[in-house]
Design an enzyme around this catalytic site. Structure first.
Site, PDB file in Angstrom:
ATOM      1  N   LEU A 193       0.868  -1.252   0.270  1.00 31.72           N
ATOM      2  CA  LEU A 193      -0.056   0.037   0.241  1.00 31.72           C
ATOM      3  C   LEU A 193       0.788   1.220  -0.188  1.00 31.72           C
ATOM      4  CD1 LEU A 193      -2.701  -1.240   2.695  1.00 31.72           C
ATOM      5  CD2 LEU A 193      -3.339  -0.962   0.132  1.00 31.72           C
ATOM      6  N   LYS A 200      -1.254  10.223  11.641  1.00 24.88           N
ATOM      7  CA  LYS A 200      -2.629   9.933  12.548  1.00 24.88           C
ATOM      8  C   LYS A 200      -3.486  11.128  12.651  1.00 24.88           C
ATOM      9  CE  LYS A 200      -1.729   5.344  12.497  1.00 24.88           C
ATOM     10  NZ  LYS A 200      -2.658   4.567  11.871  1.00 24.88           N
ATOM     11  N   TYR A 245       4.607   9.616  12.347  1.00 25.61           N
ATOM     12  CA  TYR A 245       3.576   8.581  12.992  1.00 25.61           C
ATOM     13  C   TYR A 245       2.469   9.604  13.358  1.00 25.61           C
ATOM     14  CZ  TYR A 245       1.103   4.794  15.230  1.00 25.61           C
ATOM     15  OH  TYR A 245       0.200   3.996  15.419  1.00 25.61           O
TER      16      TYR A 245
HETATM   17  P1  NAD Z   1       0.937  -4.539  13.356  1.00 24.21           P
HETATM   18  O1  NAD Z   1       2.211  -4.429  12.747  1.00 24.21           O
HETATM   19  O2  NAD Z   1       0.620  -5.705  14.085  1.00 24.21           O
HETATM   20  O3  NAD Z   1      -0.012  -4.603  11.739  1.00 24.21           O
HETATM   21  C1  NAD Z   1       0.102  -3.744  10.731  1.00 24.21           C
HETATM   22  C2  NAD Z   1      -0.449  -4.578   9.625  1.00 24.21           C
HETATM   23  O4  NAD Z   1      -0.146  -3.626   8.269  1.00 24.21           O
HETATM   24  C3  NAD Z   1       0.532  -5.866   9.260  1.00 24.21           C
HETATM   25  O5  NAD Z   1      -0.368  -6.979   8.961  1.00 24.21           O
HETATM   26  C4  NAD Z   1       1.495  -5.141   8.255  1.00 24.21           C
HETATM   27  O6  NAD Z   1       1.756  -6.430   7.373  1.00 24.21           O
HETATM   28  C5  NAD Z   1       0.485  -4.451   7.256  1.00 24.21           C
HETATM   29  N1  NAD Z   1       1.300  -3.568   6.581  1.00 24.21           N
HETATM   30  C6  NAD Z   1       2.544  -2.840   6.900  1.00 24.21           C
HETATM   31  N2  NAD Z   1       2.987  -2.210   6.020  1.00 24.21           N
HETATM   32  C7  NAD Z   1       2.140  -2.350   4.542  1.00 24.21           C
HETATM   33  C8  NAD Z   1       1.982  -2.123   3.408  1.00 24.21           C
HETATM   34  N3  NAD Z   1       2.933  -1.376   2.932  1.00 24.21           N
HETATM   35  N4  NAD Z   1       1.165  -2.483   2.593  1.00 24.21           N
HETATM   36  C9  NAD Z   1       0.096  -3.343   3.106  1.00 24.21           C
HETATM   37  N5  NAD Z   1       0.123  -3.950   4.347  1.00 24.21           N
HETATM   38  C10 NAD Z   1       0.981  -3.357   5.205  1.00 24.21           C
HETATM   39  O7  NAD Z   1       0.318  -3.303  13.785  1.00 24.21           O
HETATM   40  P2  NAD Z   1      -0.704  -2.951  14.733  1.00 24.21           P
HETATM   41  O8  NAD Z   1      -0.387  -2.677  16.120  1.00 24.21           O
HETATM   42  O9  NAD Z   1      -1.897  -4.077  14.857  1.00 24.21           O
HETATM   43  O10 NAD Z   1      -1.342  -1.764  13.739  1.00 24.21           O
HETATM   44  C11 NAD Z   1      -2.721  -1.632  13.398  1.00 24.21           C
HETATM   45  C12 NAD Z   1      -3.107  -0.208  13.235  1.00 24.21           C
HETATM   46  O11 NAD Z   1      -3.338   0.253  14.387  1.00 24.21           O
HETATM   47  C13 NAD Z   1      -2.092   0.660  12.456  1.00 24.21           C
HETATM   48  O12 NAD Z   1      -2.838   1.774  11.610  1.00 24.21           O
HETATM   49  C14 NAD Z   1      -1.616   1.303  13.694  1.00 24.21           C
HETATM   50  O13 NAD Z   1      -0.767   2.616  13.585  1.00 24.21           O
HETATM   51  C15 NAD Z   1      -2.692   1.594  14.681  1.00 24.21           C
HETATM   52  N6  NAD Z   1      -2.370   1.602  16.021  1.00 24.21           N
HETATM   53  C16 NAD Z   1      -1.435   0.893  16.602  1.00 24.21           C
HETATM   54  C17 NAD Z   1      -1.326   1.101  17.965  1.00 24.21           C
HETATM   55  C18 NAD Z   1      -0.444   0.105  19.041  1.00 24.21           C
HETATM   56  O14 NAD Z   1       0.117   0.518  20.083  1.00 24.21           O
HETATM   57  N7  NAD Z   1      -0.140  -1.086  18.225  1.00 24.21           N
HETATM   58  C19 NAD Z   1      -1.763   2.244  18.771  1.00 24.21           C
HETATM   59  C20 NAD Z   1      -2.543   3.106  18.033  1.00 24.21           C
HETATM   60  C21 NAD Z   1      -2.850   2.803  16.524  1.00 24.21           C
END
Ligand code: NAD
Length: 254
Positions: free
Chosen positions: A42, A154, A150
């Site tokens: 993506l 967001k 980051y």
């Molecule tokens: P994660 O790393 O477990 O999951 C991220 C997913 O995105 C993975 O499956 C990865 O393969 C996919 N991905 C990454 N780059 C990609 C690309 N170029 N094309 C297609 N897919 C891609 O992380 P997560 O913590 O589950 O994050 C999910 C969402 O939640 C994200 O948007 C993250 O910013 C947000 N978020 C996470 C947290 C946290 O503390 N974990 C806090 C706030 C927000």
């Protein structure tokens, strides 16, 4: 039962949401760079188009929900990748699939972060994102830092959502965002183990009013509710699921 599409379904919050939706008997189309029904990177316009085309092929009758959940942490490099995946891919895929969601009067649920308010909406990077000029935004972020990339991406996702509530509602699409706090996923593990950002994140985690960090199911439970008919009048909301950390930092703003 409904038909949902999400990005970032391979691990973390996206994988847990996918599991919960499947357990509820829904059809789930998963887009990811690693594994899923549609493999797409993506970060590139070609990958975004492949994702859109793939979802269209698999859900010709429309979507009850689309959740662009894929995201990269502040420690990802180059910084431009964070902006491309966390902001520009989100807007491009939502725009490319909105008519499919409108067909079913469905929901688009964006994934922001409790860090979003930490970068002001007036920040140059946020403004360049919102202006839609990806090249200019990537040039700006190349000179900044991971936190700005980051949290700024967001912030931009949250403001983009709020700005688009009216036209999307007219189209028949309910827009919302969830803003998770620190959640136990591969993304946060990468930040925790970073020499520069890890100690500050651990310190922040220790200050969370309701205690510690979230399990992915604690985030996905709320996402599943926001996607459900029970949340039918929730529109334009940024729902913090962060153990009270945003209220701790900004008690007078909401
Ligand atoms: P994660 O790393 O477990 O999951 C991220 C997913 O995105 C993975 O499956 C990865 O393969 C996919 N991905 C990454 N780059 C990609 C690309 N170029 N094309 C297609 N897919 C891609 O992380 P997560 O913590 O589950 O994050 C999910 C969402 O939640 C994200 O948007 C993250 O910013 C947000 N978020 C996470 C947290 C946290 O503390 N974990 C806090 C706030 C927000």
């Amino acid at each position: 039962m409904g038909t949902f599409a999400l990005t970032g379904g391979a691990t973390g919050i996206g994988a847990e949401l996918k599991r919960q939706l499947l357990a509820g008997g829904h059809q789930v189309i998963s887009v990811d760079i690693r594994e899923g029904d549609i493999i797409a990177d993506l970060s590139s316009p070609e990958g975004r188009q492949a994702a859109i085309d793939g979802v269209r092929e698999l859900a010709p009758d429309g979507l009850d929900g689309f959740i662009p959940c894929a995201g990269l942490p502040p420690v990802a490099r180059p910084l431009s990748l964070i902006a491309s995946v966390n902001y520009f891919a989100v807007v491009a895929t939502v725009e490319g699939l909105k008519d499919l969601v409108a067909k079913k009067r469905g929901t688009v649920l964006l994934v922001a972060s409790n860090s979003a308010p930490m970068v002001p909406a007036a920040d140059a990077f946020v403004q360049l994102c919102l202006g839609g000029d990806e090249d200019a935004a990537l040039a700006e972020i190349a000179q900044r830092d991971g936190h700005t990339a980051y949290a700024g991406s967001k912030r931009a996702v949250s403001v983009w959502m709020r700005r688009n509530v009216v036209p999307y509602a007219k189209l028949g699409v309910r827009l919302n965002a969830v803003a998770p706090g620190i959640t136990q996923t591969p993304l946060s593990e990468q930040v925790m183990s970073d020499a520069e950002l890890g100690p500050a994140m651990k310190e922040f985690g220790a200050m969370v009013p309701w205690g510690g960090t979230a399990r992915p199911d604690q985030i996905a439970n709320v996402m599943r509710f926001l996607l459900s008919p029970e949340a039918d009048f929730v529109c334009g909301s940024v729902v913090f699921v962060d153990g009270g950390s945003d209220a701790m930092l900004r008690p007078d703003e909401f």
